[in-house]
Design a protein around this motif. Structure first.
Motif, PDB file in Angstrom:
ATOM      1  N   GLN A   1      25.232 -15.264   0.598  1.00 22.99           N
ATOM      2  CA  GLN A   1      24.666 -15.373   1.944  1.00 22.99           C
ATOM      3  C   GLN A   1      25.726 -15.346   3.040  1.00 22.99           C
ATOM      4  O   GLN A   1      25.439 -15.000   4.186  1.00 22.99           O
ATOM      5  CB  GLN A   1      23.875 -16.682   2.094  1.00 22.99           C
ATOM      6  N   MET A   2      26.971 -15.726   2.695  1.00 23.94           N
ATOM      7  CA  MET A   2      28.005 -15.851   3.718  1.00 23.94           C
ATOM      8  C   MET A   2      28.501 -14.507   4.244  1.00 23.94           C
ATOM      9  O   MET A   2      29.027 -14.412   5.350  1.00 23.94           O
ATOM     10  CB  MET A   2      29.189 -16.644   3.171  1.00 23.94           C
TER      11      MET A   2
ATOM     12  N   TYR B   1      27.475 -13.462   7.683  1.00 24.14           N
ATOM     13  CA  TYR B   1      27.917 -14.303   8.795  1.00 24.14           C
ATOM     14  C   TYR B   1      29.386 -14.104   9.157  1.00 24.14           C
ATOM     15  O   TYR B   1      29.751 -14.150  10.330  1.00 24.14           O
ATOM     16  CB  TYR B   1      27.670 -15.775   8.453  1.00 24.14           C
TER      17      TYR B   1
ATOM     18  N   LYS C   1      30.442 -11.632  11.768  1.00 17.50           N
ATOM     19  CA  LYS C   1      30.117 -11.908  13.171  1.00 17.50           C
ATOM     20  C   LYS C   1      31.160 -12.765  13.885  1.00 17.50           C
ATOM     21  O   LYS C   1      31.053 -13.006  15.078  1.00 17.50           O
ATOM     22  CB  LYS C   1      28.767 -12.624  13.252  1.00 17.50           C
ATOM     23  N   LYS C   2      32.156 -13.235  13.139  1.00 21.53           N
ATOM     24  CA  LYS C   2      33.129 -14.139  13.751  1.00 21.53           C
ATOM     25  C   LYS C   2      34.079 -13.389  14.679  1.00 21.53           C
ATOM     26  O   LYS C   2      34.249 -12.174  14.597  1.00 21.53           O
ATOM     27  CB  LYS C   2      33.937 -14.855  12.674  1.00 21.53           C
TER      28      LYS C   2
ATOM     29  N   PHE D   1      33.075 -19.064  15.329  1.00 21.84           N
ATOM     30  CA  PHE D   1      31.715 -18.692  14.974  1.00 21.84           C
ATOM     31  C   PHE D   1      30.800 -19.205  16.083  1.00 21.84           C
ATOM     32  O   PHE D   1      30.837 -20.386  16.423  1.00 21.84           O
ATOM     33  CB  PHE D   1      31.311 -19.299  13.633  1.00 21.84           C
TER      34      PHE D   1
ATOM     35  N   GLU E   1      24.911 -19.592  17.651  1.00 20.92           N
ATOM     36  CA  GLU E   1      23.805 -18.982  16.911  1.00 20.92           C
ATOM     37  C   GLU E   1      24.168 -18.745  15.443  1.00 20.92           C
ATOM     38  O   GLU E   1      23.364 -19.001  14.544  1.00 20.92           O
ATOM     39  CB  GLU E   1      23.411 -17.648  17.570  1.00 20.92           C
ATOM     40  N   THR E   2      25.398 -18.277  15.207  1.00 15.34           N
ATOM     41  CA  THR E   2      25.825 -17.994  13.837  1.00 15.34           C
ATOM     42  C   THR E   2      25.911 -19.262  13.012  1.00 15.34           C
ATOM     43  O   THR E   2      25.423 -19.314  11.869  1.00 15.34           O
ATOM     44  CB  THR E   2      27.191 -17.280  13.835  1.00 15.34           C
TER      45      THR E   2
ATOM     46  N   ASP F   1      22.496 -20.643  12.219  1.00 12.87           N
ATOM     47  CA  ASP F   1      21.857 -19.814  11.197  1.00 12.87           C
ATOM     48  C   ASP F   1      22.407 -20.150   9.813  1.00 12.87           C
ATOM     49  O   ASP F   1      21.661 -20.232   8.831  1.00 12.87           O
ATOM     50  CB  ASP F   1      22.092 -18.337  11.522  1.00 12.87           C
ATOM     51  N   ILE F   2      23.731 -20.366   9.724  1.00 14.90           N
ATOM     52  CA  ILE F   2      24.336 -20.755   8.445  1.00 14.90           C
ATOM     53  C   ILE F   2      23.768 -22.093   7.971  1.00 14.90           C
ATOM     54  O   ILE F   2      23.412 -22.260   6.799  1.00 14.90           O
ATOM     55  CB  ILE F   2      25.878 -20.858   8.577  1.00 14.90           C
TER      56      ILE F   2
END
Length: 234
Positions: free
Chosen positions: A26-27, A30, A33-34, A112, A115-116, A119-120
């Motif tokens: 899953q990571m 994400y 997006k950093k 991060f 929002e990110t 979401d995590i």
């Protein structure tokens, strides 16, 4: 400050929260997006009271976080290094940062967004659980620090600080691997710069520490530990 892109999968920083969870499928979505920032020594990358802009993870370098007190004086509340998290105080409950943050040396940061991170937290339970344990540990440290200020005298607070930075940053060639001004030592120890200088001079005369410019090296860890042993904080 400028942006630089670092790749999490090739990062050598094994202490980072993000790095520890890269084995989770899953990571992947994400970490793309950093954002990365490079800060020079003394650069401020978080302003106290500024709108919340997510969490920062130290990829490389050292950072101090501060709170503003009476007459605008900044009090150092935390010293951090590779892998540590910055900006977590108030995250999720506040729309603004409750602390300010400065680079103590050239530092690379991974950011991060709000929002990110949210979401995590909603979709990666292993990460959420680890962060919960991190918050619990930080709360315990904060409670201990409050008691230190109330129960330790000035010398004990300076000794406690020296032992703290010694075990957190280590020593290279007999010198603690972080450069702090006497004012920064005083700010973190909750005393004045003049008192901090006097304590450091006294410890040096007693051959418990040595100095090289602003840097300090501990010569007798056991003796320094014995001075604060009754407080049971080490």
């Amino acid at each position: 400050m400028k942006e630089e892109q670092t790749v999490c999968y090739s990062c050598t920083n094994e202490n980072c929260f993000i790095k520890k969870h890269l084995h989770l499928e899953q990571m992947a979505a994400y970490i793309s997006k950093k954002q990365n920032l490079i800060c020079k020594r003394s650069d401020r990358f978080i302003t106290e009271g500024a709108p919340l802009n997510g969490l920062y993870f130290i990829c490389k370098g050292k950072v101090k976080t501060v709170k503003t007190g009476i007459n605008g004086r900044e009090q150092i509340v935390r010293l951090t290094k590779n892998g540590d998290i910055i900006g977590f105080r108030g995250f999720g409950t506040s729309k603004r940062y409750l602390i300010g943050a400065y680079a103590l040396e050239d530092t690379v940061l991974c950011n991060f967004s709000n929002e990110t991170i949210l979401d995590i937290l909603k979709h990666v339970p292993e990460f959420t659980y680890a962060l919960m344990l991190f918050y619990a540990d930080e709360l315990n440290k904060s409670e201990n620090n409050i008691r230190k200020i109330a129960q330790m005298n000035v010398r004990e607070r300076v000794v406690d600080l020296l032992l703290y930075i010694h075990r957190k940053f280590g020593q290279i060639n007999g010198i603690i691997d972080i450069e702090l001004s006497r004012k920064e030592i005083a700010d973190f120890a909750g005393t004045t710069e003049e008192q901090a200088i006097r304590v450091i001079s006294s410890l040096k005369k007693e051959a418990l520490i040595k100095t090289e410019g602003k840097r300090i090296g501990i010569l007798d860890v056991t003796q320094l530990k014995s001075e604060i042993l009754e407080h049971k904080y080490f």
